[in-house]
Structures are given as C-alpha cells and as structure tokens.
Design a protein around this motif. Structure first.
Motif, short mmCIF file in Angstrom:
data_model
loop_
_atom_site.label_atom_id
_atom_site.label_comp_id
_atom_site.label_asym_id
_atom_site.label_seq_id
_atom_site.Cartn_x
_atom_site.Cartn_y
_atom_site.Cartn_z
N LEU A 319 41.94 51.22 41.21
CA LEU A 319 41.19 49.97 40.65
C LEU A 319 42.29 48.68 40.80
O LEU A 319 43.51 48.96 40.01
CB LEU A 319 40.73 50.15 39.53
N PHE A 320 41.99 47.74 41.51
CA PHE A 320 42.88 46.52 41.42
C PHE A 320 42.07 45.45 40.74
O PHE A 320 40.75 45.71 40.91
CB PHE A 320 43.31 46.26 42.87
N GLY A 321 42.74 44.24 40.38
CA GLY A 321 41.78 43.15 39.93
C GLY A 321 41.39 42.32 41.05
O GLY A 321 40.34 42.38 41.45
N ARG A 322 42.60 42.02 41.53
CA ARG A 322 42.34 40.79 42.57
C ARG A 322 41.65 41.43 43.86
O ARG A 322 40.52 40.83 44.54
CB ARG A 322 43.79 40.23 43.47
N ASP A 323 42.04 42.54 44.37
CA ASP A 323 41.46 43.19 45.60
C ASP A 323 39.92 43.74 45.43
O ASP A 323 39.01 43.36 46.16
CB ASP A 323 42.04 44.41 45.96
N SER A 324 39.89 44.05 44.27
CA SER A 324 38.36 44.64 44.04
C SER A 324 37.52 43.41 43.86
O SER A 324 36.30 43.57 44.12
CB SER A 324 38.42 45.60 42.84
N ILE A 325 38.01 42.45 43.17
CA ILE A 325 37.22 41.05 42.99
C ILE A 325 36.95 40.75 44.49
O ILE A 325 35.67 40.14 44.76
CB ILE A 325 37.79 40.17 41.97
#
Length: 740
Positions: A319-325
């Motif tokens: 899980l990533f913040g930027r990438d997943s968003i």
C-alpha cells in the motif's frame, strides 16, 4: 533434544548448523536471465523463463527472483533438473498474470538420454500459496530412466535487503525436525524455516502430491522415474507460508492445484462483471485495454479488511499513499469501488501523532506500509512511513472525485472527519511561506518527498540540487484543487464558514503561485521553490500536472503546454521528466530524463483541458505505440528518454516495475482524456464534452459504465475530424448531456 531447540505449538526446530544439509549439484549460469512475474493479492513470484529461481548460493545473479509475501522472500531457490541438468526451454508465458506455464525438454545427458526425448510441461500458480504441477512425457520409442529433482531453499530476507539495504545482523535459518531427524524423512513434508531478530518464526512448508519423492537430499526432492514410450508421469506440490504457525497470506489457500486455478478464474470473472467493459475497433488496442484491466485486477491487495491497488511488482507490492490514490483516480471510469476502498484504508492509517522517525503528523496520509522483519525491528520506519508531501492533498482530491462519480453520501459523511484532519494538516504546514513544503526528519526517510523522490531529481537550470525545505509546483496545484473541491462539498453540507474560507484561500494561493513560480525568461513554471524561496528553474514535467487543475492563469498554462511538447521534452514516445538540454539530463535517470506513462497521462489531461485536443492525442499515440512494443502490451513504470528515431523501439529501463499501478491506470486516464466524461452524480448528470478519437481509432464502446446508480452503454464513432457519441443503453434516470 538439542539444548537450543525451539518449540512452537508442537513443532520443533533447530539451527541448520546443527543439522548439515547436503547440496544438490547444479549447473551454474552466471548471466542475468529474463524473468517471468506473477502476482495474486499479497503474493508475487519472479522466476527465470524456465520457472526456476537461481540457487541462493549463486552470487547476485537475478537477486530479485523469489516468492514473496509480507515483504519477505519465502523461496529463494526453485530448480527443476533432469539428472542434475537444467531443461532446455521451448516456450514460456506469464500472460495470465496469476500463473505461468513452461514447455521444455531435456538436453543430451550422457549416453542414456538423447536430447529432446522428454516433453516437460510445468505450471506455477498463486492463490494464497504457491501451487505447481510438472508433467513429463517420454516421446522416444524406447523406455528411459532418469532422475527428476526439485531443489528448494528460502533465505527469508526482507524486501529491503533484496533492494540493496545492508543489515549488520540477521536472524537464523532453522530446520524442522521430528525424533531428531529432518521432518521430511518422517512425514514427506519439506519445511524451510527462519527465526527473525524479533523472535518471529517464518516457514515455507512444501507438501507433495500426485507422486511422492523417492528420497530427499537436503532441500532437494528426487524422483527416480522410468517411463515407457509415450508414458506420462505427473508430480506436484503446494508451498504454503506461515508466520508463527499462522498462514502468512491473507487469502485462504485451497488444497489442490485445480481448486486454486478454478478459484482464481471465478474470482477474476466476478470482478470483471463489476467493471466497465471497454472495446475499440482495433484488435491490437483491445489487447492493451484487456491487459490493463487484468493488471488492475492482479494489483488488488488486501490491507486490513479493505482492498486497494498495490503500487507495482516487484519492489512496491504494498500500500502506498500517492500511488494508490492516483491509480484509484485513473480508474474511476473502470470501477469507482477501487477509489472507495483506497480512501477508506488510507483513512484508517491517517497520521495521529508527531513522530519524526516515521515523518508522521496528525492528519497526514501515509507514504508506504511494510510488514517485513526490518520494519518490525524498527530498522526502517515503514510501519507505516509518512514521508510524502502530496498524498494528503491528493487524498482530498480523490474524496471529491469519488463523490462526483457516485453521489455516495454515506462514504462522504463517514470520511468527513478524515477530510477535515487532512485539510488541517495542510493548513498547519502552510503559514510560514504560504506553500506546502517538505524536508525529511526521519534518519531513514526520503530526502525528496514528491512523486519524483530520488535523491538527484530536484535541480535548477544549471543542474544544481535544490536546498530544502522544498515547495513543488504540482503540490501547490493539488492544494489549490483540494480547497476548491472541498469548498463545494462544505457548501453542500451547509458549512459556509469552511466553504468561504477555502475558496478565499484558493484564490489567494493562485494569485501568489502565478507570481512566485513563474520564470519569465523561459515562459515556464518553476519546478519548485527552494528553502530560501528561490525558483528551481529547470524545465521539467512537473508543471504539466498543474494544467488541468486551474492554478495557472490561461496564458501561462498555454505557454507551459507548448513548452512541454518541444523536442527536448517530447521524445516521440512521451514527455521526459527533465529537458534533454539540462546539464543534469540522463535518459537512463530515474527522474532526470526518463519517461513515465502516468506523468504523461496527467499532462495529456491538462493539455486537453486547455482545448489543445490534437496535441493531447499526440501524447496518447506516443504512449500507445510505446505500450504496443512492450512484453504483453503492458506499459512499464518508466522507460528511457532516448529519442524516437525511425524504427527504433523504446528503450527499457532496467529495473522498471511491471505491472505497475499508475502506469496501468494511465491507459484508462488516456481513454477518459479522449472521450472527456464529466460526471456530476450528486446532480444526476453526466456531461460528455467534445469527445475526440485519434485517427488510429474509429470507434470506442463502453459497457456497464457506472455513474451514481445508473449503468450506461456509450458508443463513440469518429468520422473525419468529428467524434459523435450515442447512448446505446441506460439503466437508470441519469441525464446525459453531450456537448460539442
């Protein structure tokens, strides 16, 4: 029993030093080999084209190969051999994504096995465990006898170690025993085990089926086979991973290979039925779309009780913040539930305290979550790590976008406190300069915390590194967009105090941004402001992210759009991350000259928003041409920035992730750019504004598109320079407004 034996719920382990393991002979090949990659939920496997994983005794050749779960390598050697020799490859594919298939044969072996006597079919599949079958057929007219062996090993290294992080100390390799003998001699089950520095015991348990091994030699299972002419033999195994005697994978593993395969196919079919089905008039383009849809499915991963898209295989399968968003935003037209789950799981991990080690602050959205031994032992701060400046405003943008597509008031209300906390984090970090900046605080944190997060990428026109804290141009655009969009939601919620404040702050930010970031002599927007407030004035791709978000005044936006398409930026396949005229330019540099599909898709959206349709379609065509030249027609994370010249192929970046989430998502974002859907589900409306297909596409068909509670089938047809749209089917009362 040995004095230092370890007991765990009825199982006994000793250190391997107390139980020598003989090594099965192998023929070494020191050249790096092409690889096959498969993934399912929280498991992924990287092998060579034979389906083998090189012996852990062999230097650093293809060090990234292995079976991974929870950021740990549970299998570091997997070698199929015939009488100690590697088979000869005939064909192999990982086209299905969650399984790979290999067809091979034998080399000449002494005087008893002529070459190409055996046909060997091998299949490996992931579904909560690793399943494999090997079928061998004797195609000669004579009976043949030989040994078939499978050698296993597991080093249980942390993924950060695989990526090159050095550790001063590791845990110890264990061996399961029963009655003071290796457990496989007593039960037929081969167990590889390790105890980490935190005391956690991890195991790879290998159970054989169809035909049991005739004997074991260390970690090698051996079958003595005699086959009559055209006789077949089949062997198989299941490798399941355990952590402290509990399954490591979040998925329950079936018992047999056939059950696992059936479960995978059924799950994929069920998921496809919930998504928008997209088809074009060109079969080759449909291959790209079908691959992208399948890769979105493959990149889904369980976190807590939610599912989000992991960032990419092999390095970023978490899980990533930027990438997943960003990929959730890119795929709203495919399936808005991806965005809902992403928003929710990131809200669960939203920052709660000030913690310099993890770069955490209250209200901040995480950067990266890890579960491996190094994270558990606090050797890296990824539990989770919060070193990202843009994930928080991007989360707010997705929050508003998701509501525009779905009118999901329940989720809007549930996540409203998280939205307020995210905006509070932004506002707490704005006052000093009026811009959202970053500077690393963690001893093991990222120096750069925007999407270009390598250490050498934030440079001025002379190629000199910028001094932190750094305010990136696109981050200010994200903040501007978040305030504008959240103001509309606040107004709907009758929070006029917040709506008025956020609107005023957005207007003020836009005015200052156009003054402080503009580089007059270049007619371009600065990449960033450095710690002294000076413009970081290189020509880079970052300002392209600002185009669609409205923060640039129109004349400045057109100037940026035009400059991005100049030859030093656009290489024919896509727009480079940094101008080829920069002293820091390197076509092989991760963020200083390479080309990223997601970067280009965002830029194309911005160019399109300015009415520069032909120019946006040119970016689309370059990226599609690049994708068609890739294995499996799958866009890579990035590729090198070398010029497109005649018939040359795009130059691959050596260690690019594939599949990779926001590269995959760029396919859907580019389609969205062409047909220009503007959803307004809360007001029960979908606007389709001036759709435009490129010359390479005559028709595009969407089936099962979901806007609010309505399902739509839309048909787009190009005739000359005009693209028409027809509502072929509608199940719901949504108003569809087509604007030329």
């Amino acid at each position: 029993m040995k004095m230092d034996a370890i007991e765990l719920e009825g199982r006994t382990f000793v250190s391997v030093e107390e139980l020598p393991i003989p090594e099965w002979p192998c023929v070494l090949n020191e050249e790096p080999q092409p690889t096959l990659t498969i993934k399912d939920n929280d498991l992924f496997l990287v092998t060579d084209t034979l389906g083998n994983i090189a012996s852990s005794l062999r230097s650093d050749v293809n060090a990234s190969m292995g079976l991974f779960c929870s950021d740990t390598r549970f299998l570091s050697r997997l070698e199929l051999q015939i009488d100690g020799h590697s088979p000869v490859l005939l064909n192999s594919t990982a086209n299905k994504g969650f399984s790979l298939a290999v067809l091979c044969t034998n080399p000449k072996i002494a005087n008893h096995l002529p070459p190409e006597t055996l046909g060997i079919r091998r299949e490996l599949l992931l579904n909560g465990a690793l399943f494999s079958t090997v079928e061998i057929c004797n195609y000669s007219t004579n009976e043949v006898s030989f040994q078939l062996s499978l050698s296993f090993d597991a080093d249980f290294v942390d993924l950060f170690e695989v990526r090159g992080f050095n550790r001063e100390k590791r845990g110890r390799i264990l061996r399961a025993i029963k009655d003071d003998k290796p457990i496989e001699e007593e039960t037929g089950e081969l167990v590889l085990a390790y105890q980490g520095l935190d005391g956690v015991i991890m195991e790879s348990r290998i159970q054989f089926n169809d035909r049991q091994p005739d004997f074991f030699k260390g970690n090698t299972a051996v079958w003595e086979l005699t086959l009559a002419s055209h006789e077949k033999e089949k062997i198989g195994y299941r490798l399941q991973m355990f952590t402290n005697n509990r399954p490591t994978s979040r998925l329950d593993a079936p018992v047999t290979f056939n059950q696992a395969k059936a479960a995978e196919l059924m799950e994929e079919q069920n998921w496809v039925q919930q998504t928008t089905r997209i088809s074009l008039d060109k079969a080759i383009f449909n291959q790209v779309i079908d691959r992208a849809q399948q890769d979105v499915y493959l990149l889904r991963q369980s976190f807590e009780k939610f599912t989000a898209l992991s960032a990419g295989v092999p390095w970023f399968s978490t899980l990533f913040g930027r990438d997943s968003i960003i990929v959730a935003s890119q795929t709203l037209m495919l399936n808005p539930d991806i965005a809902k789950e992403t928003l929710t799981v990131l809200a669960e991990y939203q920052g709660k305290v000030d913690d310099d080690w993890r770069d955490e602050q209250p209200g901040k959205i995480l950067h990266e979550l890890r579960f491996g031994e190094m994270a558990r032992c606090q050797e890296v701060p990824h539990t989770p790590y919060y070193g990202t400046v843009d994930a928080t405003p991007l989360w707010l943008m997705l929050y508003a976008e998701y509501y525009s597509w779905t009118a999901d008031r329940d989720t809007l209300e549930k996540l409203w406190p998280n939205a307020l906390a995210a905006m509070d984090w932004i506002d707490r970090n704005l006052p000093e300069t009026g811009y959202l900046r970053y500077a690393v605080r963690s001893q093991r944190g990222l120096v750069n915390q925007g999407w270009k997060d390598s250490g050498d990428c934030i440079v001025d026109r002379e190629g000199k590194l910028a001094k932190p804290p750094i305010a990136l141009c696109e981050v200010q655009a994200y903040v501007y967009s978040a305030k504008v969009r959240l103001a509309e939601i606040a107004k709907m919620k009758k929070r006029l105090d917040l709506a008025d404040r956020w609107q005023d702050e957005a207007r003020d930010l836009k005015m200052r941004f156009n003054r402080d970031f503009w580089v007059e002599d270049q007619g371009f927007c600065a990449l960033a402001l450095d710690g002294d407030g000076n413009k970081v004035d290189s020509i880079s791709s970052n300002p392209g992210h600002c185009l669609a978000l409205g923060i640039l005044n129109p004349e400045k936006a057109y100037s940026v759009a035009e400059r991005l398409r100049a030859p030093d930026m656009f290489n024919g396949w896509g727009i480079r991350t940094l101008s080829s005229l920069s002293p820091a330019y390197n076509p092989m540099g991760y963020h200083i000259g390479s080309v990223w599909p997601h970067d280009n898709a965002l830029i194309a959206m911005g160019i399109r928003s300015l009415g520069l349709i032909d120019q946006a379609l040119e970016v689309f065509q370059g990226l599609i041409d690049m994708t068609l030249a890739q294995p499996y027609q799958r866009p890579p994370e990035l590729f090198c920035g070398y010029e497109r010249d005649g018939d040359n192929d795009p130059v691959r970046y050596p260690v690019a992730c594939s599949p990779q989430a926001w590269a995959t998502g760029s396919i859907f974002q580019l389609l969205q750019m062409m047909i220009n859907l503007v959803p307004d589900a809360p007001n029960n409306c979908l606007r389709i504004i001036d759709p435009a297909l490129p010359e390479s596409i005559s028709s595009l068909y969407l089936q099962n598109l979901k806007v609010g509670s309505t399902l739509l089938d839309l048909e787009f047809q190009r005739s000359g320079n005009t693209t028409s749209c027809r509502v072929a089917k509608k199940r719901g009362n949504l108003r569809v407004v087509i604007e030329a």
